[in-house]
Design an enzyme around this catalytic site. Structure first.
Site, PDB file in Angstrom:
ATOM      1  N   GLU A 179     -67.349  16.097 -53.940  1.00 24.84           N
ATOM      2  CA  GLU A 179     -66.181  17.461 -55.029  1.00 24.84           C
ATOM      3  C   GLU A 179     -65.655  17.753 -55.905  1.00 24.84           C
ATOM      4  O   GLU A 179     -65.086  18.726 -55.334  1.00 24.84           O
ATOM      5  CB  GLU A 179     -66.542  18.408 -53.315  1.00 24.84           C
ATOM      6  CG  GLU A 179     -67.482  18.366 -52.743  1.00 24.84           C
ATOM      7  CD  GLU A 179     -67.862  18.763 -51.649  1.00 24.84           C
ATOM      8  OE1 GLU A 179     -66.790  19.409 -51.262  1.00 24.84           O
ATOM      9  OE2 GLU A 179     -68.643  19.603 -50.336  1.00 24.84           O
TER      10      GLU A 179
ATOM     11  N   GLU B 211     -77.482  14.973 -48.684  1.00 24.77           N
ATOM     12  CA  GLU B 211     -77.097  15.536 -47.454  1.00 24.77           C
ATOM     13  C   GLU B 211     -78.325  16.570 -47.742  1.00 24.77           C
ATOM     14  O   GLU B 211     -77.838  17.891 -47.071  1.00 24.77           O
ATOM     15  CB  GLU B 211     -75.450  16.687 -47.797  1.00 24.77           C
ATOM     16  CG  GLU B 211     -74.448  15.451 -47.534  1.00 24.77           C
ATOM     17  CD  GLU B 211     -73.147  16.196 -48.342  1.00 24.77           C
ATOM     18  OE1 GLU B 211     -72.836  16.822 -47.342  1.00 24.77           O
ATOM     19  OE2 GLU B 211     -72.350  15.312 -48.737  1.00 24.77           O
TER      20      GLU B 211
HETATM   21  C1  GLA Z   1     -69.885  18.224 -47.989  1.00 25.34           C
HETATM   22  C2  GLA Z   1     -69.591  17.354 -47.176  1.00 25.34           C
HETATM   23  C3  GLA Z   1     -69.893  17.252 -45.879  1.00 25.34           C
HETATM   24  C4  GLA Z   1     -70.268  17.940 -44.687  1.00 25.34           C
HETATM   25  C5  GLA Z   1     -71.098  19.149 -44.982  1.00 25.34           C
HETATM   26  C6  GLA Z   1     -71.471  19.897 -43.618  1.00 25.34           C
HETATM   27  O1  GLA Z   1     -71.062  18.678 -48.078  1.00 25.34           O
HETATM   28  O2  GLA Z   1     -69.487  16.382 -48.098  1.00 25.34           O
HETATM   29  O3  GLA Z   1     -69.495  15.776 -45.877  1.00 25.34           O
HETATM   30  O4  GLA Z   1     -68.788  18.680 -44.133  1.00 25.34           O
HETATM   31  O5  GLA Z   1     -70.033  19.322 -46.376  1.00 25.34           O
HETATM   32  O6  GLA Z   1     -70.712  19.403 -43.085  1.00 25.34           O
END
Ligand code: GLA
Length: 369
Positions: free
Chosen positions: A153, A258
């Site tokens: 991020e 994710e």
């Molecule tokens: C982001 C992070 C993850 C996690 C998610 C929500 O996507 O990359 O590590 O914390 O948020 O849980």
């Protein structure tokens, strides 16, 4: 024999068949398929979730155990216990083990960026701290953790570099430095950039330029992960395809790292996964406490099929799809962006049973063959 009719898949699966239905087998020729694991799964406290993982998946990601705040909670203090358990679980089950995440602006204590007087560290001091952290964490699992989300991020939705403390202390090349140090710590590990909303054109372009820049510096970068915290109407399939094509053209692996699909009412006009954003619980925001009505279950299932159809179509570029959690009960989406909701984002239900979406994504891959 119980049969589960699924109009969306155009068929039915029967109980005897479902015992044989394995995501990792179904997607073998397409991509790795996995889940992010919490400590209850790997420590034996949630054996039914562990059994699902061992049976269904071939790759795992550390949900929290390797984030700075947990693994390096105080200066010169590392807590490797949960991360060790995670890696041992992965080895025992012959998984492709992914470490997450070395550099992130969130879930990192303030002291990490500060000197003894509480001021921000100089560039050189912060670089030394970064190198020490990466060397300690990546070095400990050298040859065992096969791949790392090196930077998480770092980009803004507008396509700039986020004004994090990483940028404030080191400058924009904190990203390049993190990749450099990670490669030094384990030359054989694959190294990834990970972010949300990479389907949005400005952010997609920024990500493409970032990977080009890292490569131009002679650094190892093996892949880009789009997080995949998605909803019923975002991303559009066009934008998702554009991201996969643009990233794949760079010669790096494309991954959904994710994945979960949020079917609850949106709390505000925001698409993304910024964990600092939160909204207070209101009744209308938590409508399915007693279960998803069939019409919503179908909506979720159809959306899973739509997205997996895109991923399967581009399986020459897509290397891995990882869900953010194993089953609905322990998903972070029960507590974000609103605490205390009942959420339904994954393929396995609160009672550990496969959901219609599970059968439907298997159907999506079968259709492609
Ligand atoms: C982001 C992070 C993850 C996690 C998610 C929500 O996507 O990359 O590590 O914390 O948020 O849980």
């Amino acid at each position: 024999m119980t049969c589960i009719p699924l109009a969306v898949v155009g068929g039915a699966f029967c109980a005897r068949e479902t015992e044989q239905l394995l995501l990792r087998e179904a997607f073998r020729e397409n991509f790795l398929i996995g889940a992010a694991l919490n400590d209850d799964v790997v420590s034996g406290k949630d054996p039914r979730a562990a059994a699902i993982v061992a049976k269904q998946f071939n790759t795992i990601t550390a949900e929290n155990a390797m984030k700075w705040v947990w693994i390096h909670p105080a200066p010169n203090t590392y807590d490797f216990g949960p991360a060790d358990r995670f890696v041992e679980f992965g080895e025992k089950n012959a998984m492709w083990i992914v470490g997450h995440a070395l550099v992130w602006h969130s879930q990192i204590p303030d002291w990490a960026f500060e000197d003894d007087a509480g001021g921000l560290l100089t560039r050189n001091a912060m670089l030394a701290r970064l190198k020490d952290h990466i060397g300690s964490v990546v070095g400990r699992y050298k040859g065992r953790v096969r791949a790392w989300d090196v930077v998480n991020e770092a980009l803004t939705d507008e396509g700039g570099i986020r004004n994090s403390k990483w940028k404030q202390t080191i400058g924009e090349d904190f990203i390049a430095k993190a990749f450099e140090y990670a490669h030094q710590a384990d030359p054989d590990a694959e190294l990834y950039y990970n972010d949300f909303s990479l389907d949005k054109p400005a952010k997609r372009e920024a990500c493409v330029n970032l990977v080009k820049d890292l490569k131009a510096r002679g650094l190892r970068v093996d892949g880009v992960g789009i997080q995949g915290h998605w909803g019923m109407d975002y991303p559009t399939t066009d934008n998702l395809e554009a991201f996969i094509i643009a990233t794949g053209a760079l010669g790096v692996k494309v991954m959904v790292t994710e994945m979960d699909l949020d079917i609850l009412p949106t709390a505000w006009e925001y698409e993304g996964a910024d964990v600092s954003k939160r909204v207070a619980l209101q009744v209308g925001l938590n409508p399915y406490v007693d279960g998803l009505p069939p019409v919503m279950e179908k909506k979720l299932t159809d959306r899973y099929v739509e997205l997996f159809s895109v991923l399967c179509k581009h399986s020459d570029k897509v290397d891995r799809v990882t869900f953010w959690g194993v089953y609905d009960k322990t998903s972070w989406l029960n507590n974000w962006p609103v605490r205390g909701r009942t959420s339904y984002p994954l393929l396995f239900a609160r009672d550990y049973q496969p959901k219609p979406a599970f059968y439907a994504v298997l159907g999506a891959v079968e259709k492609k063959k």
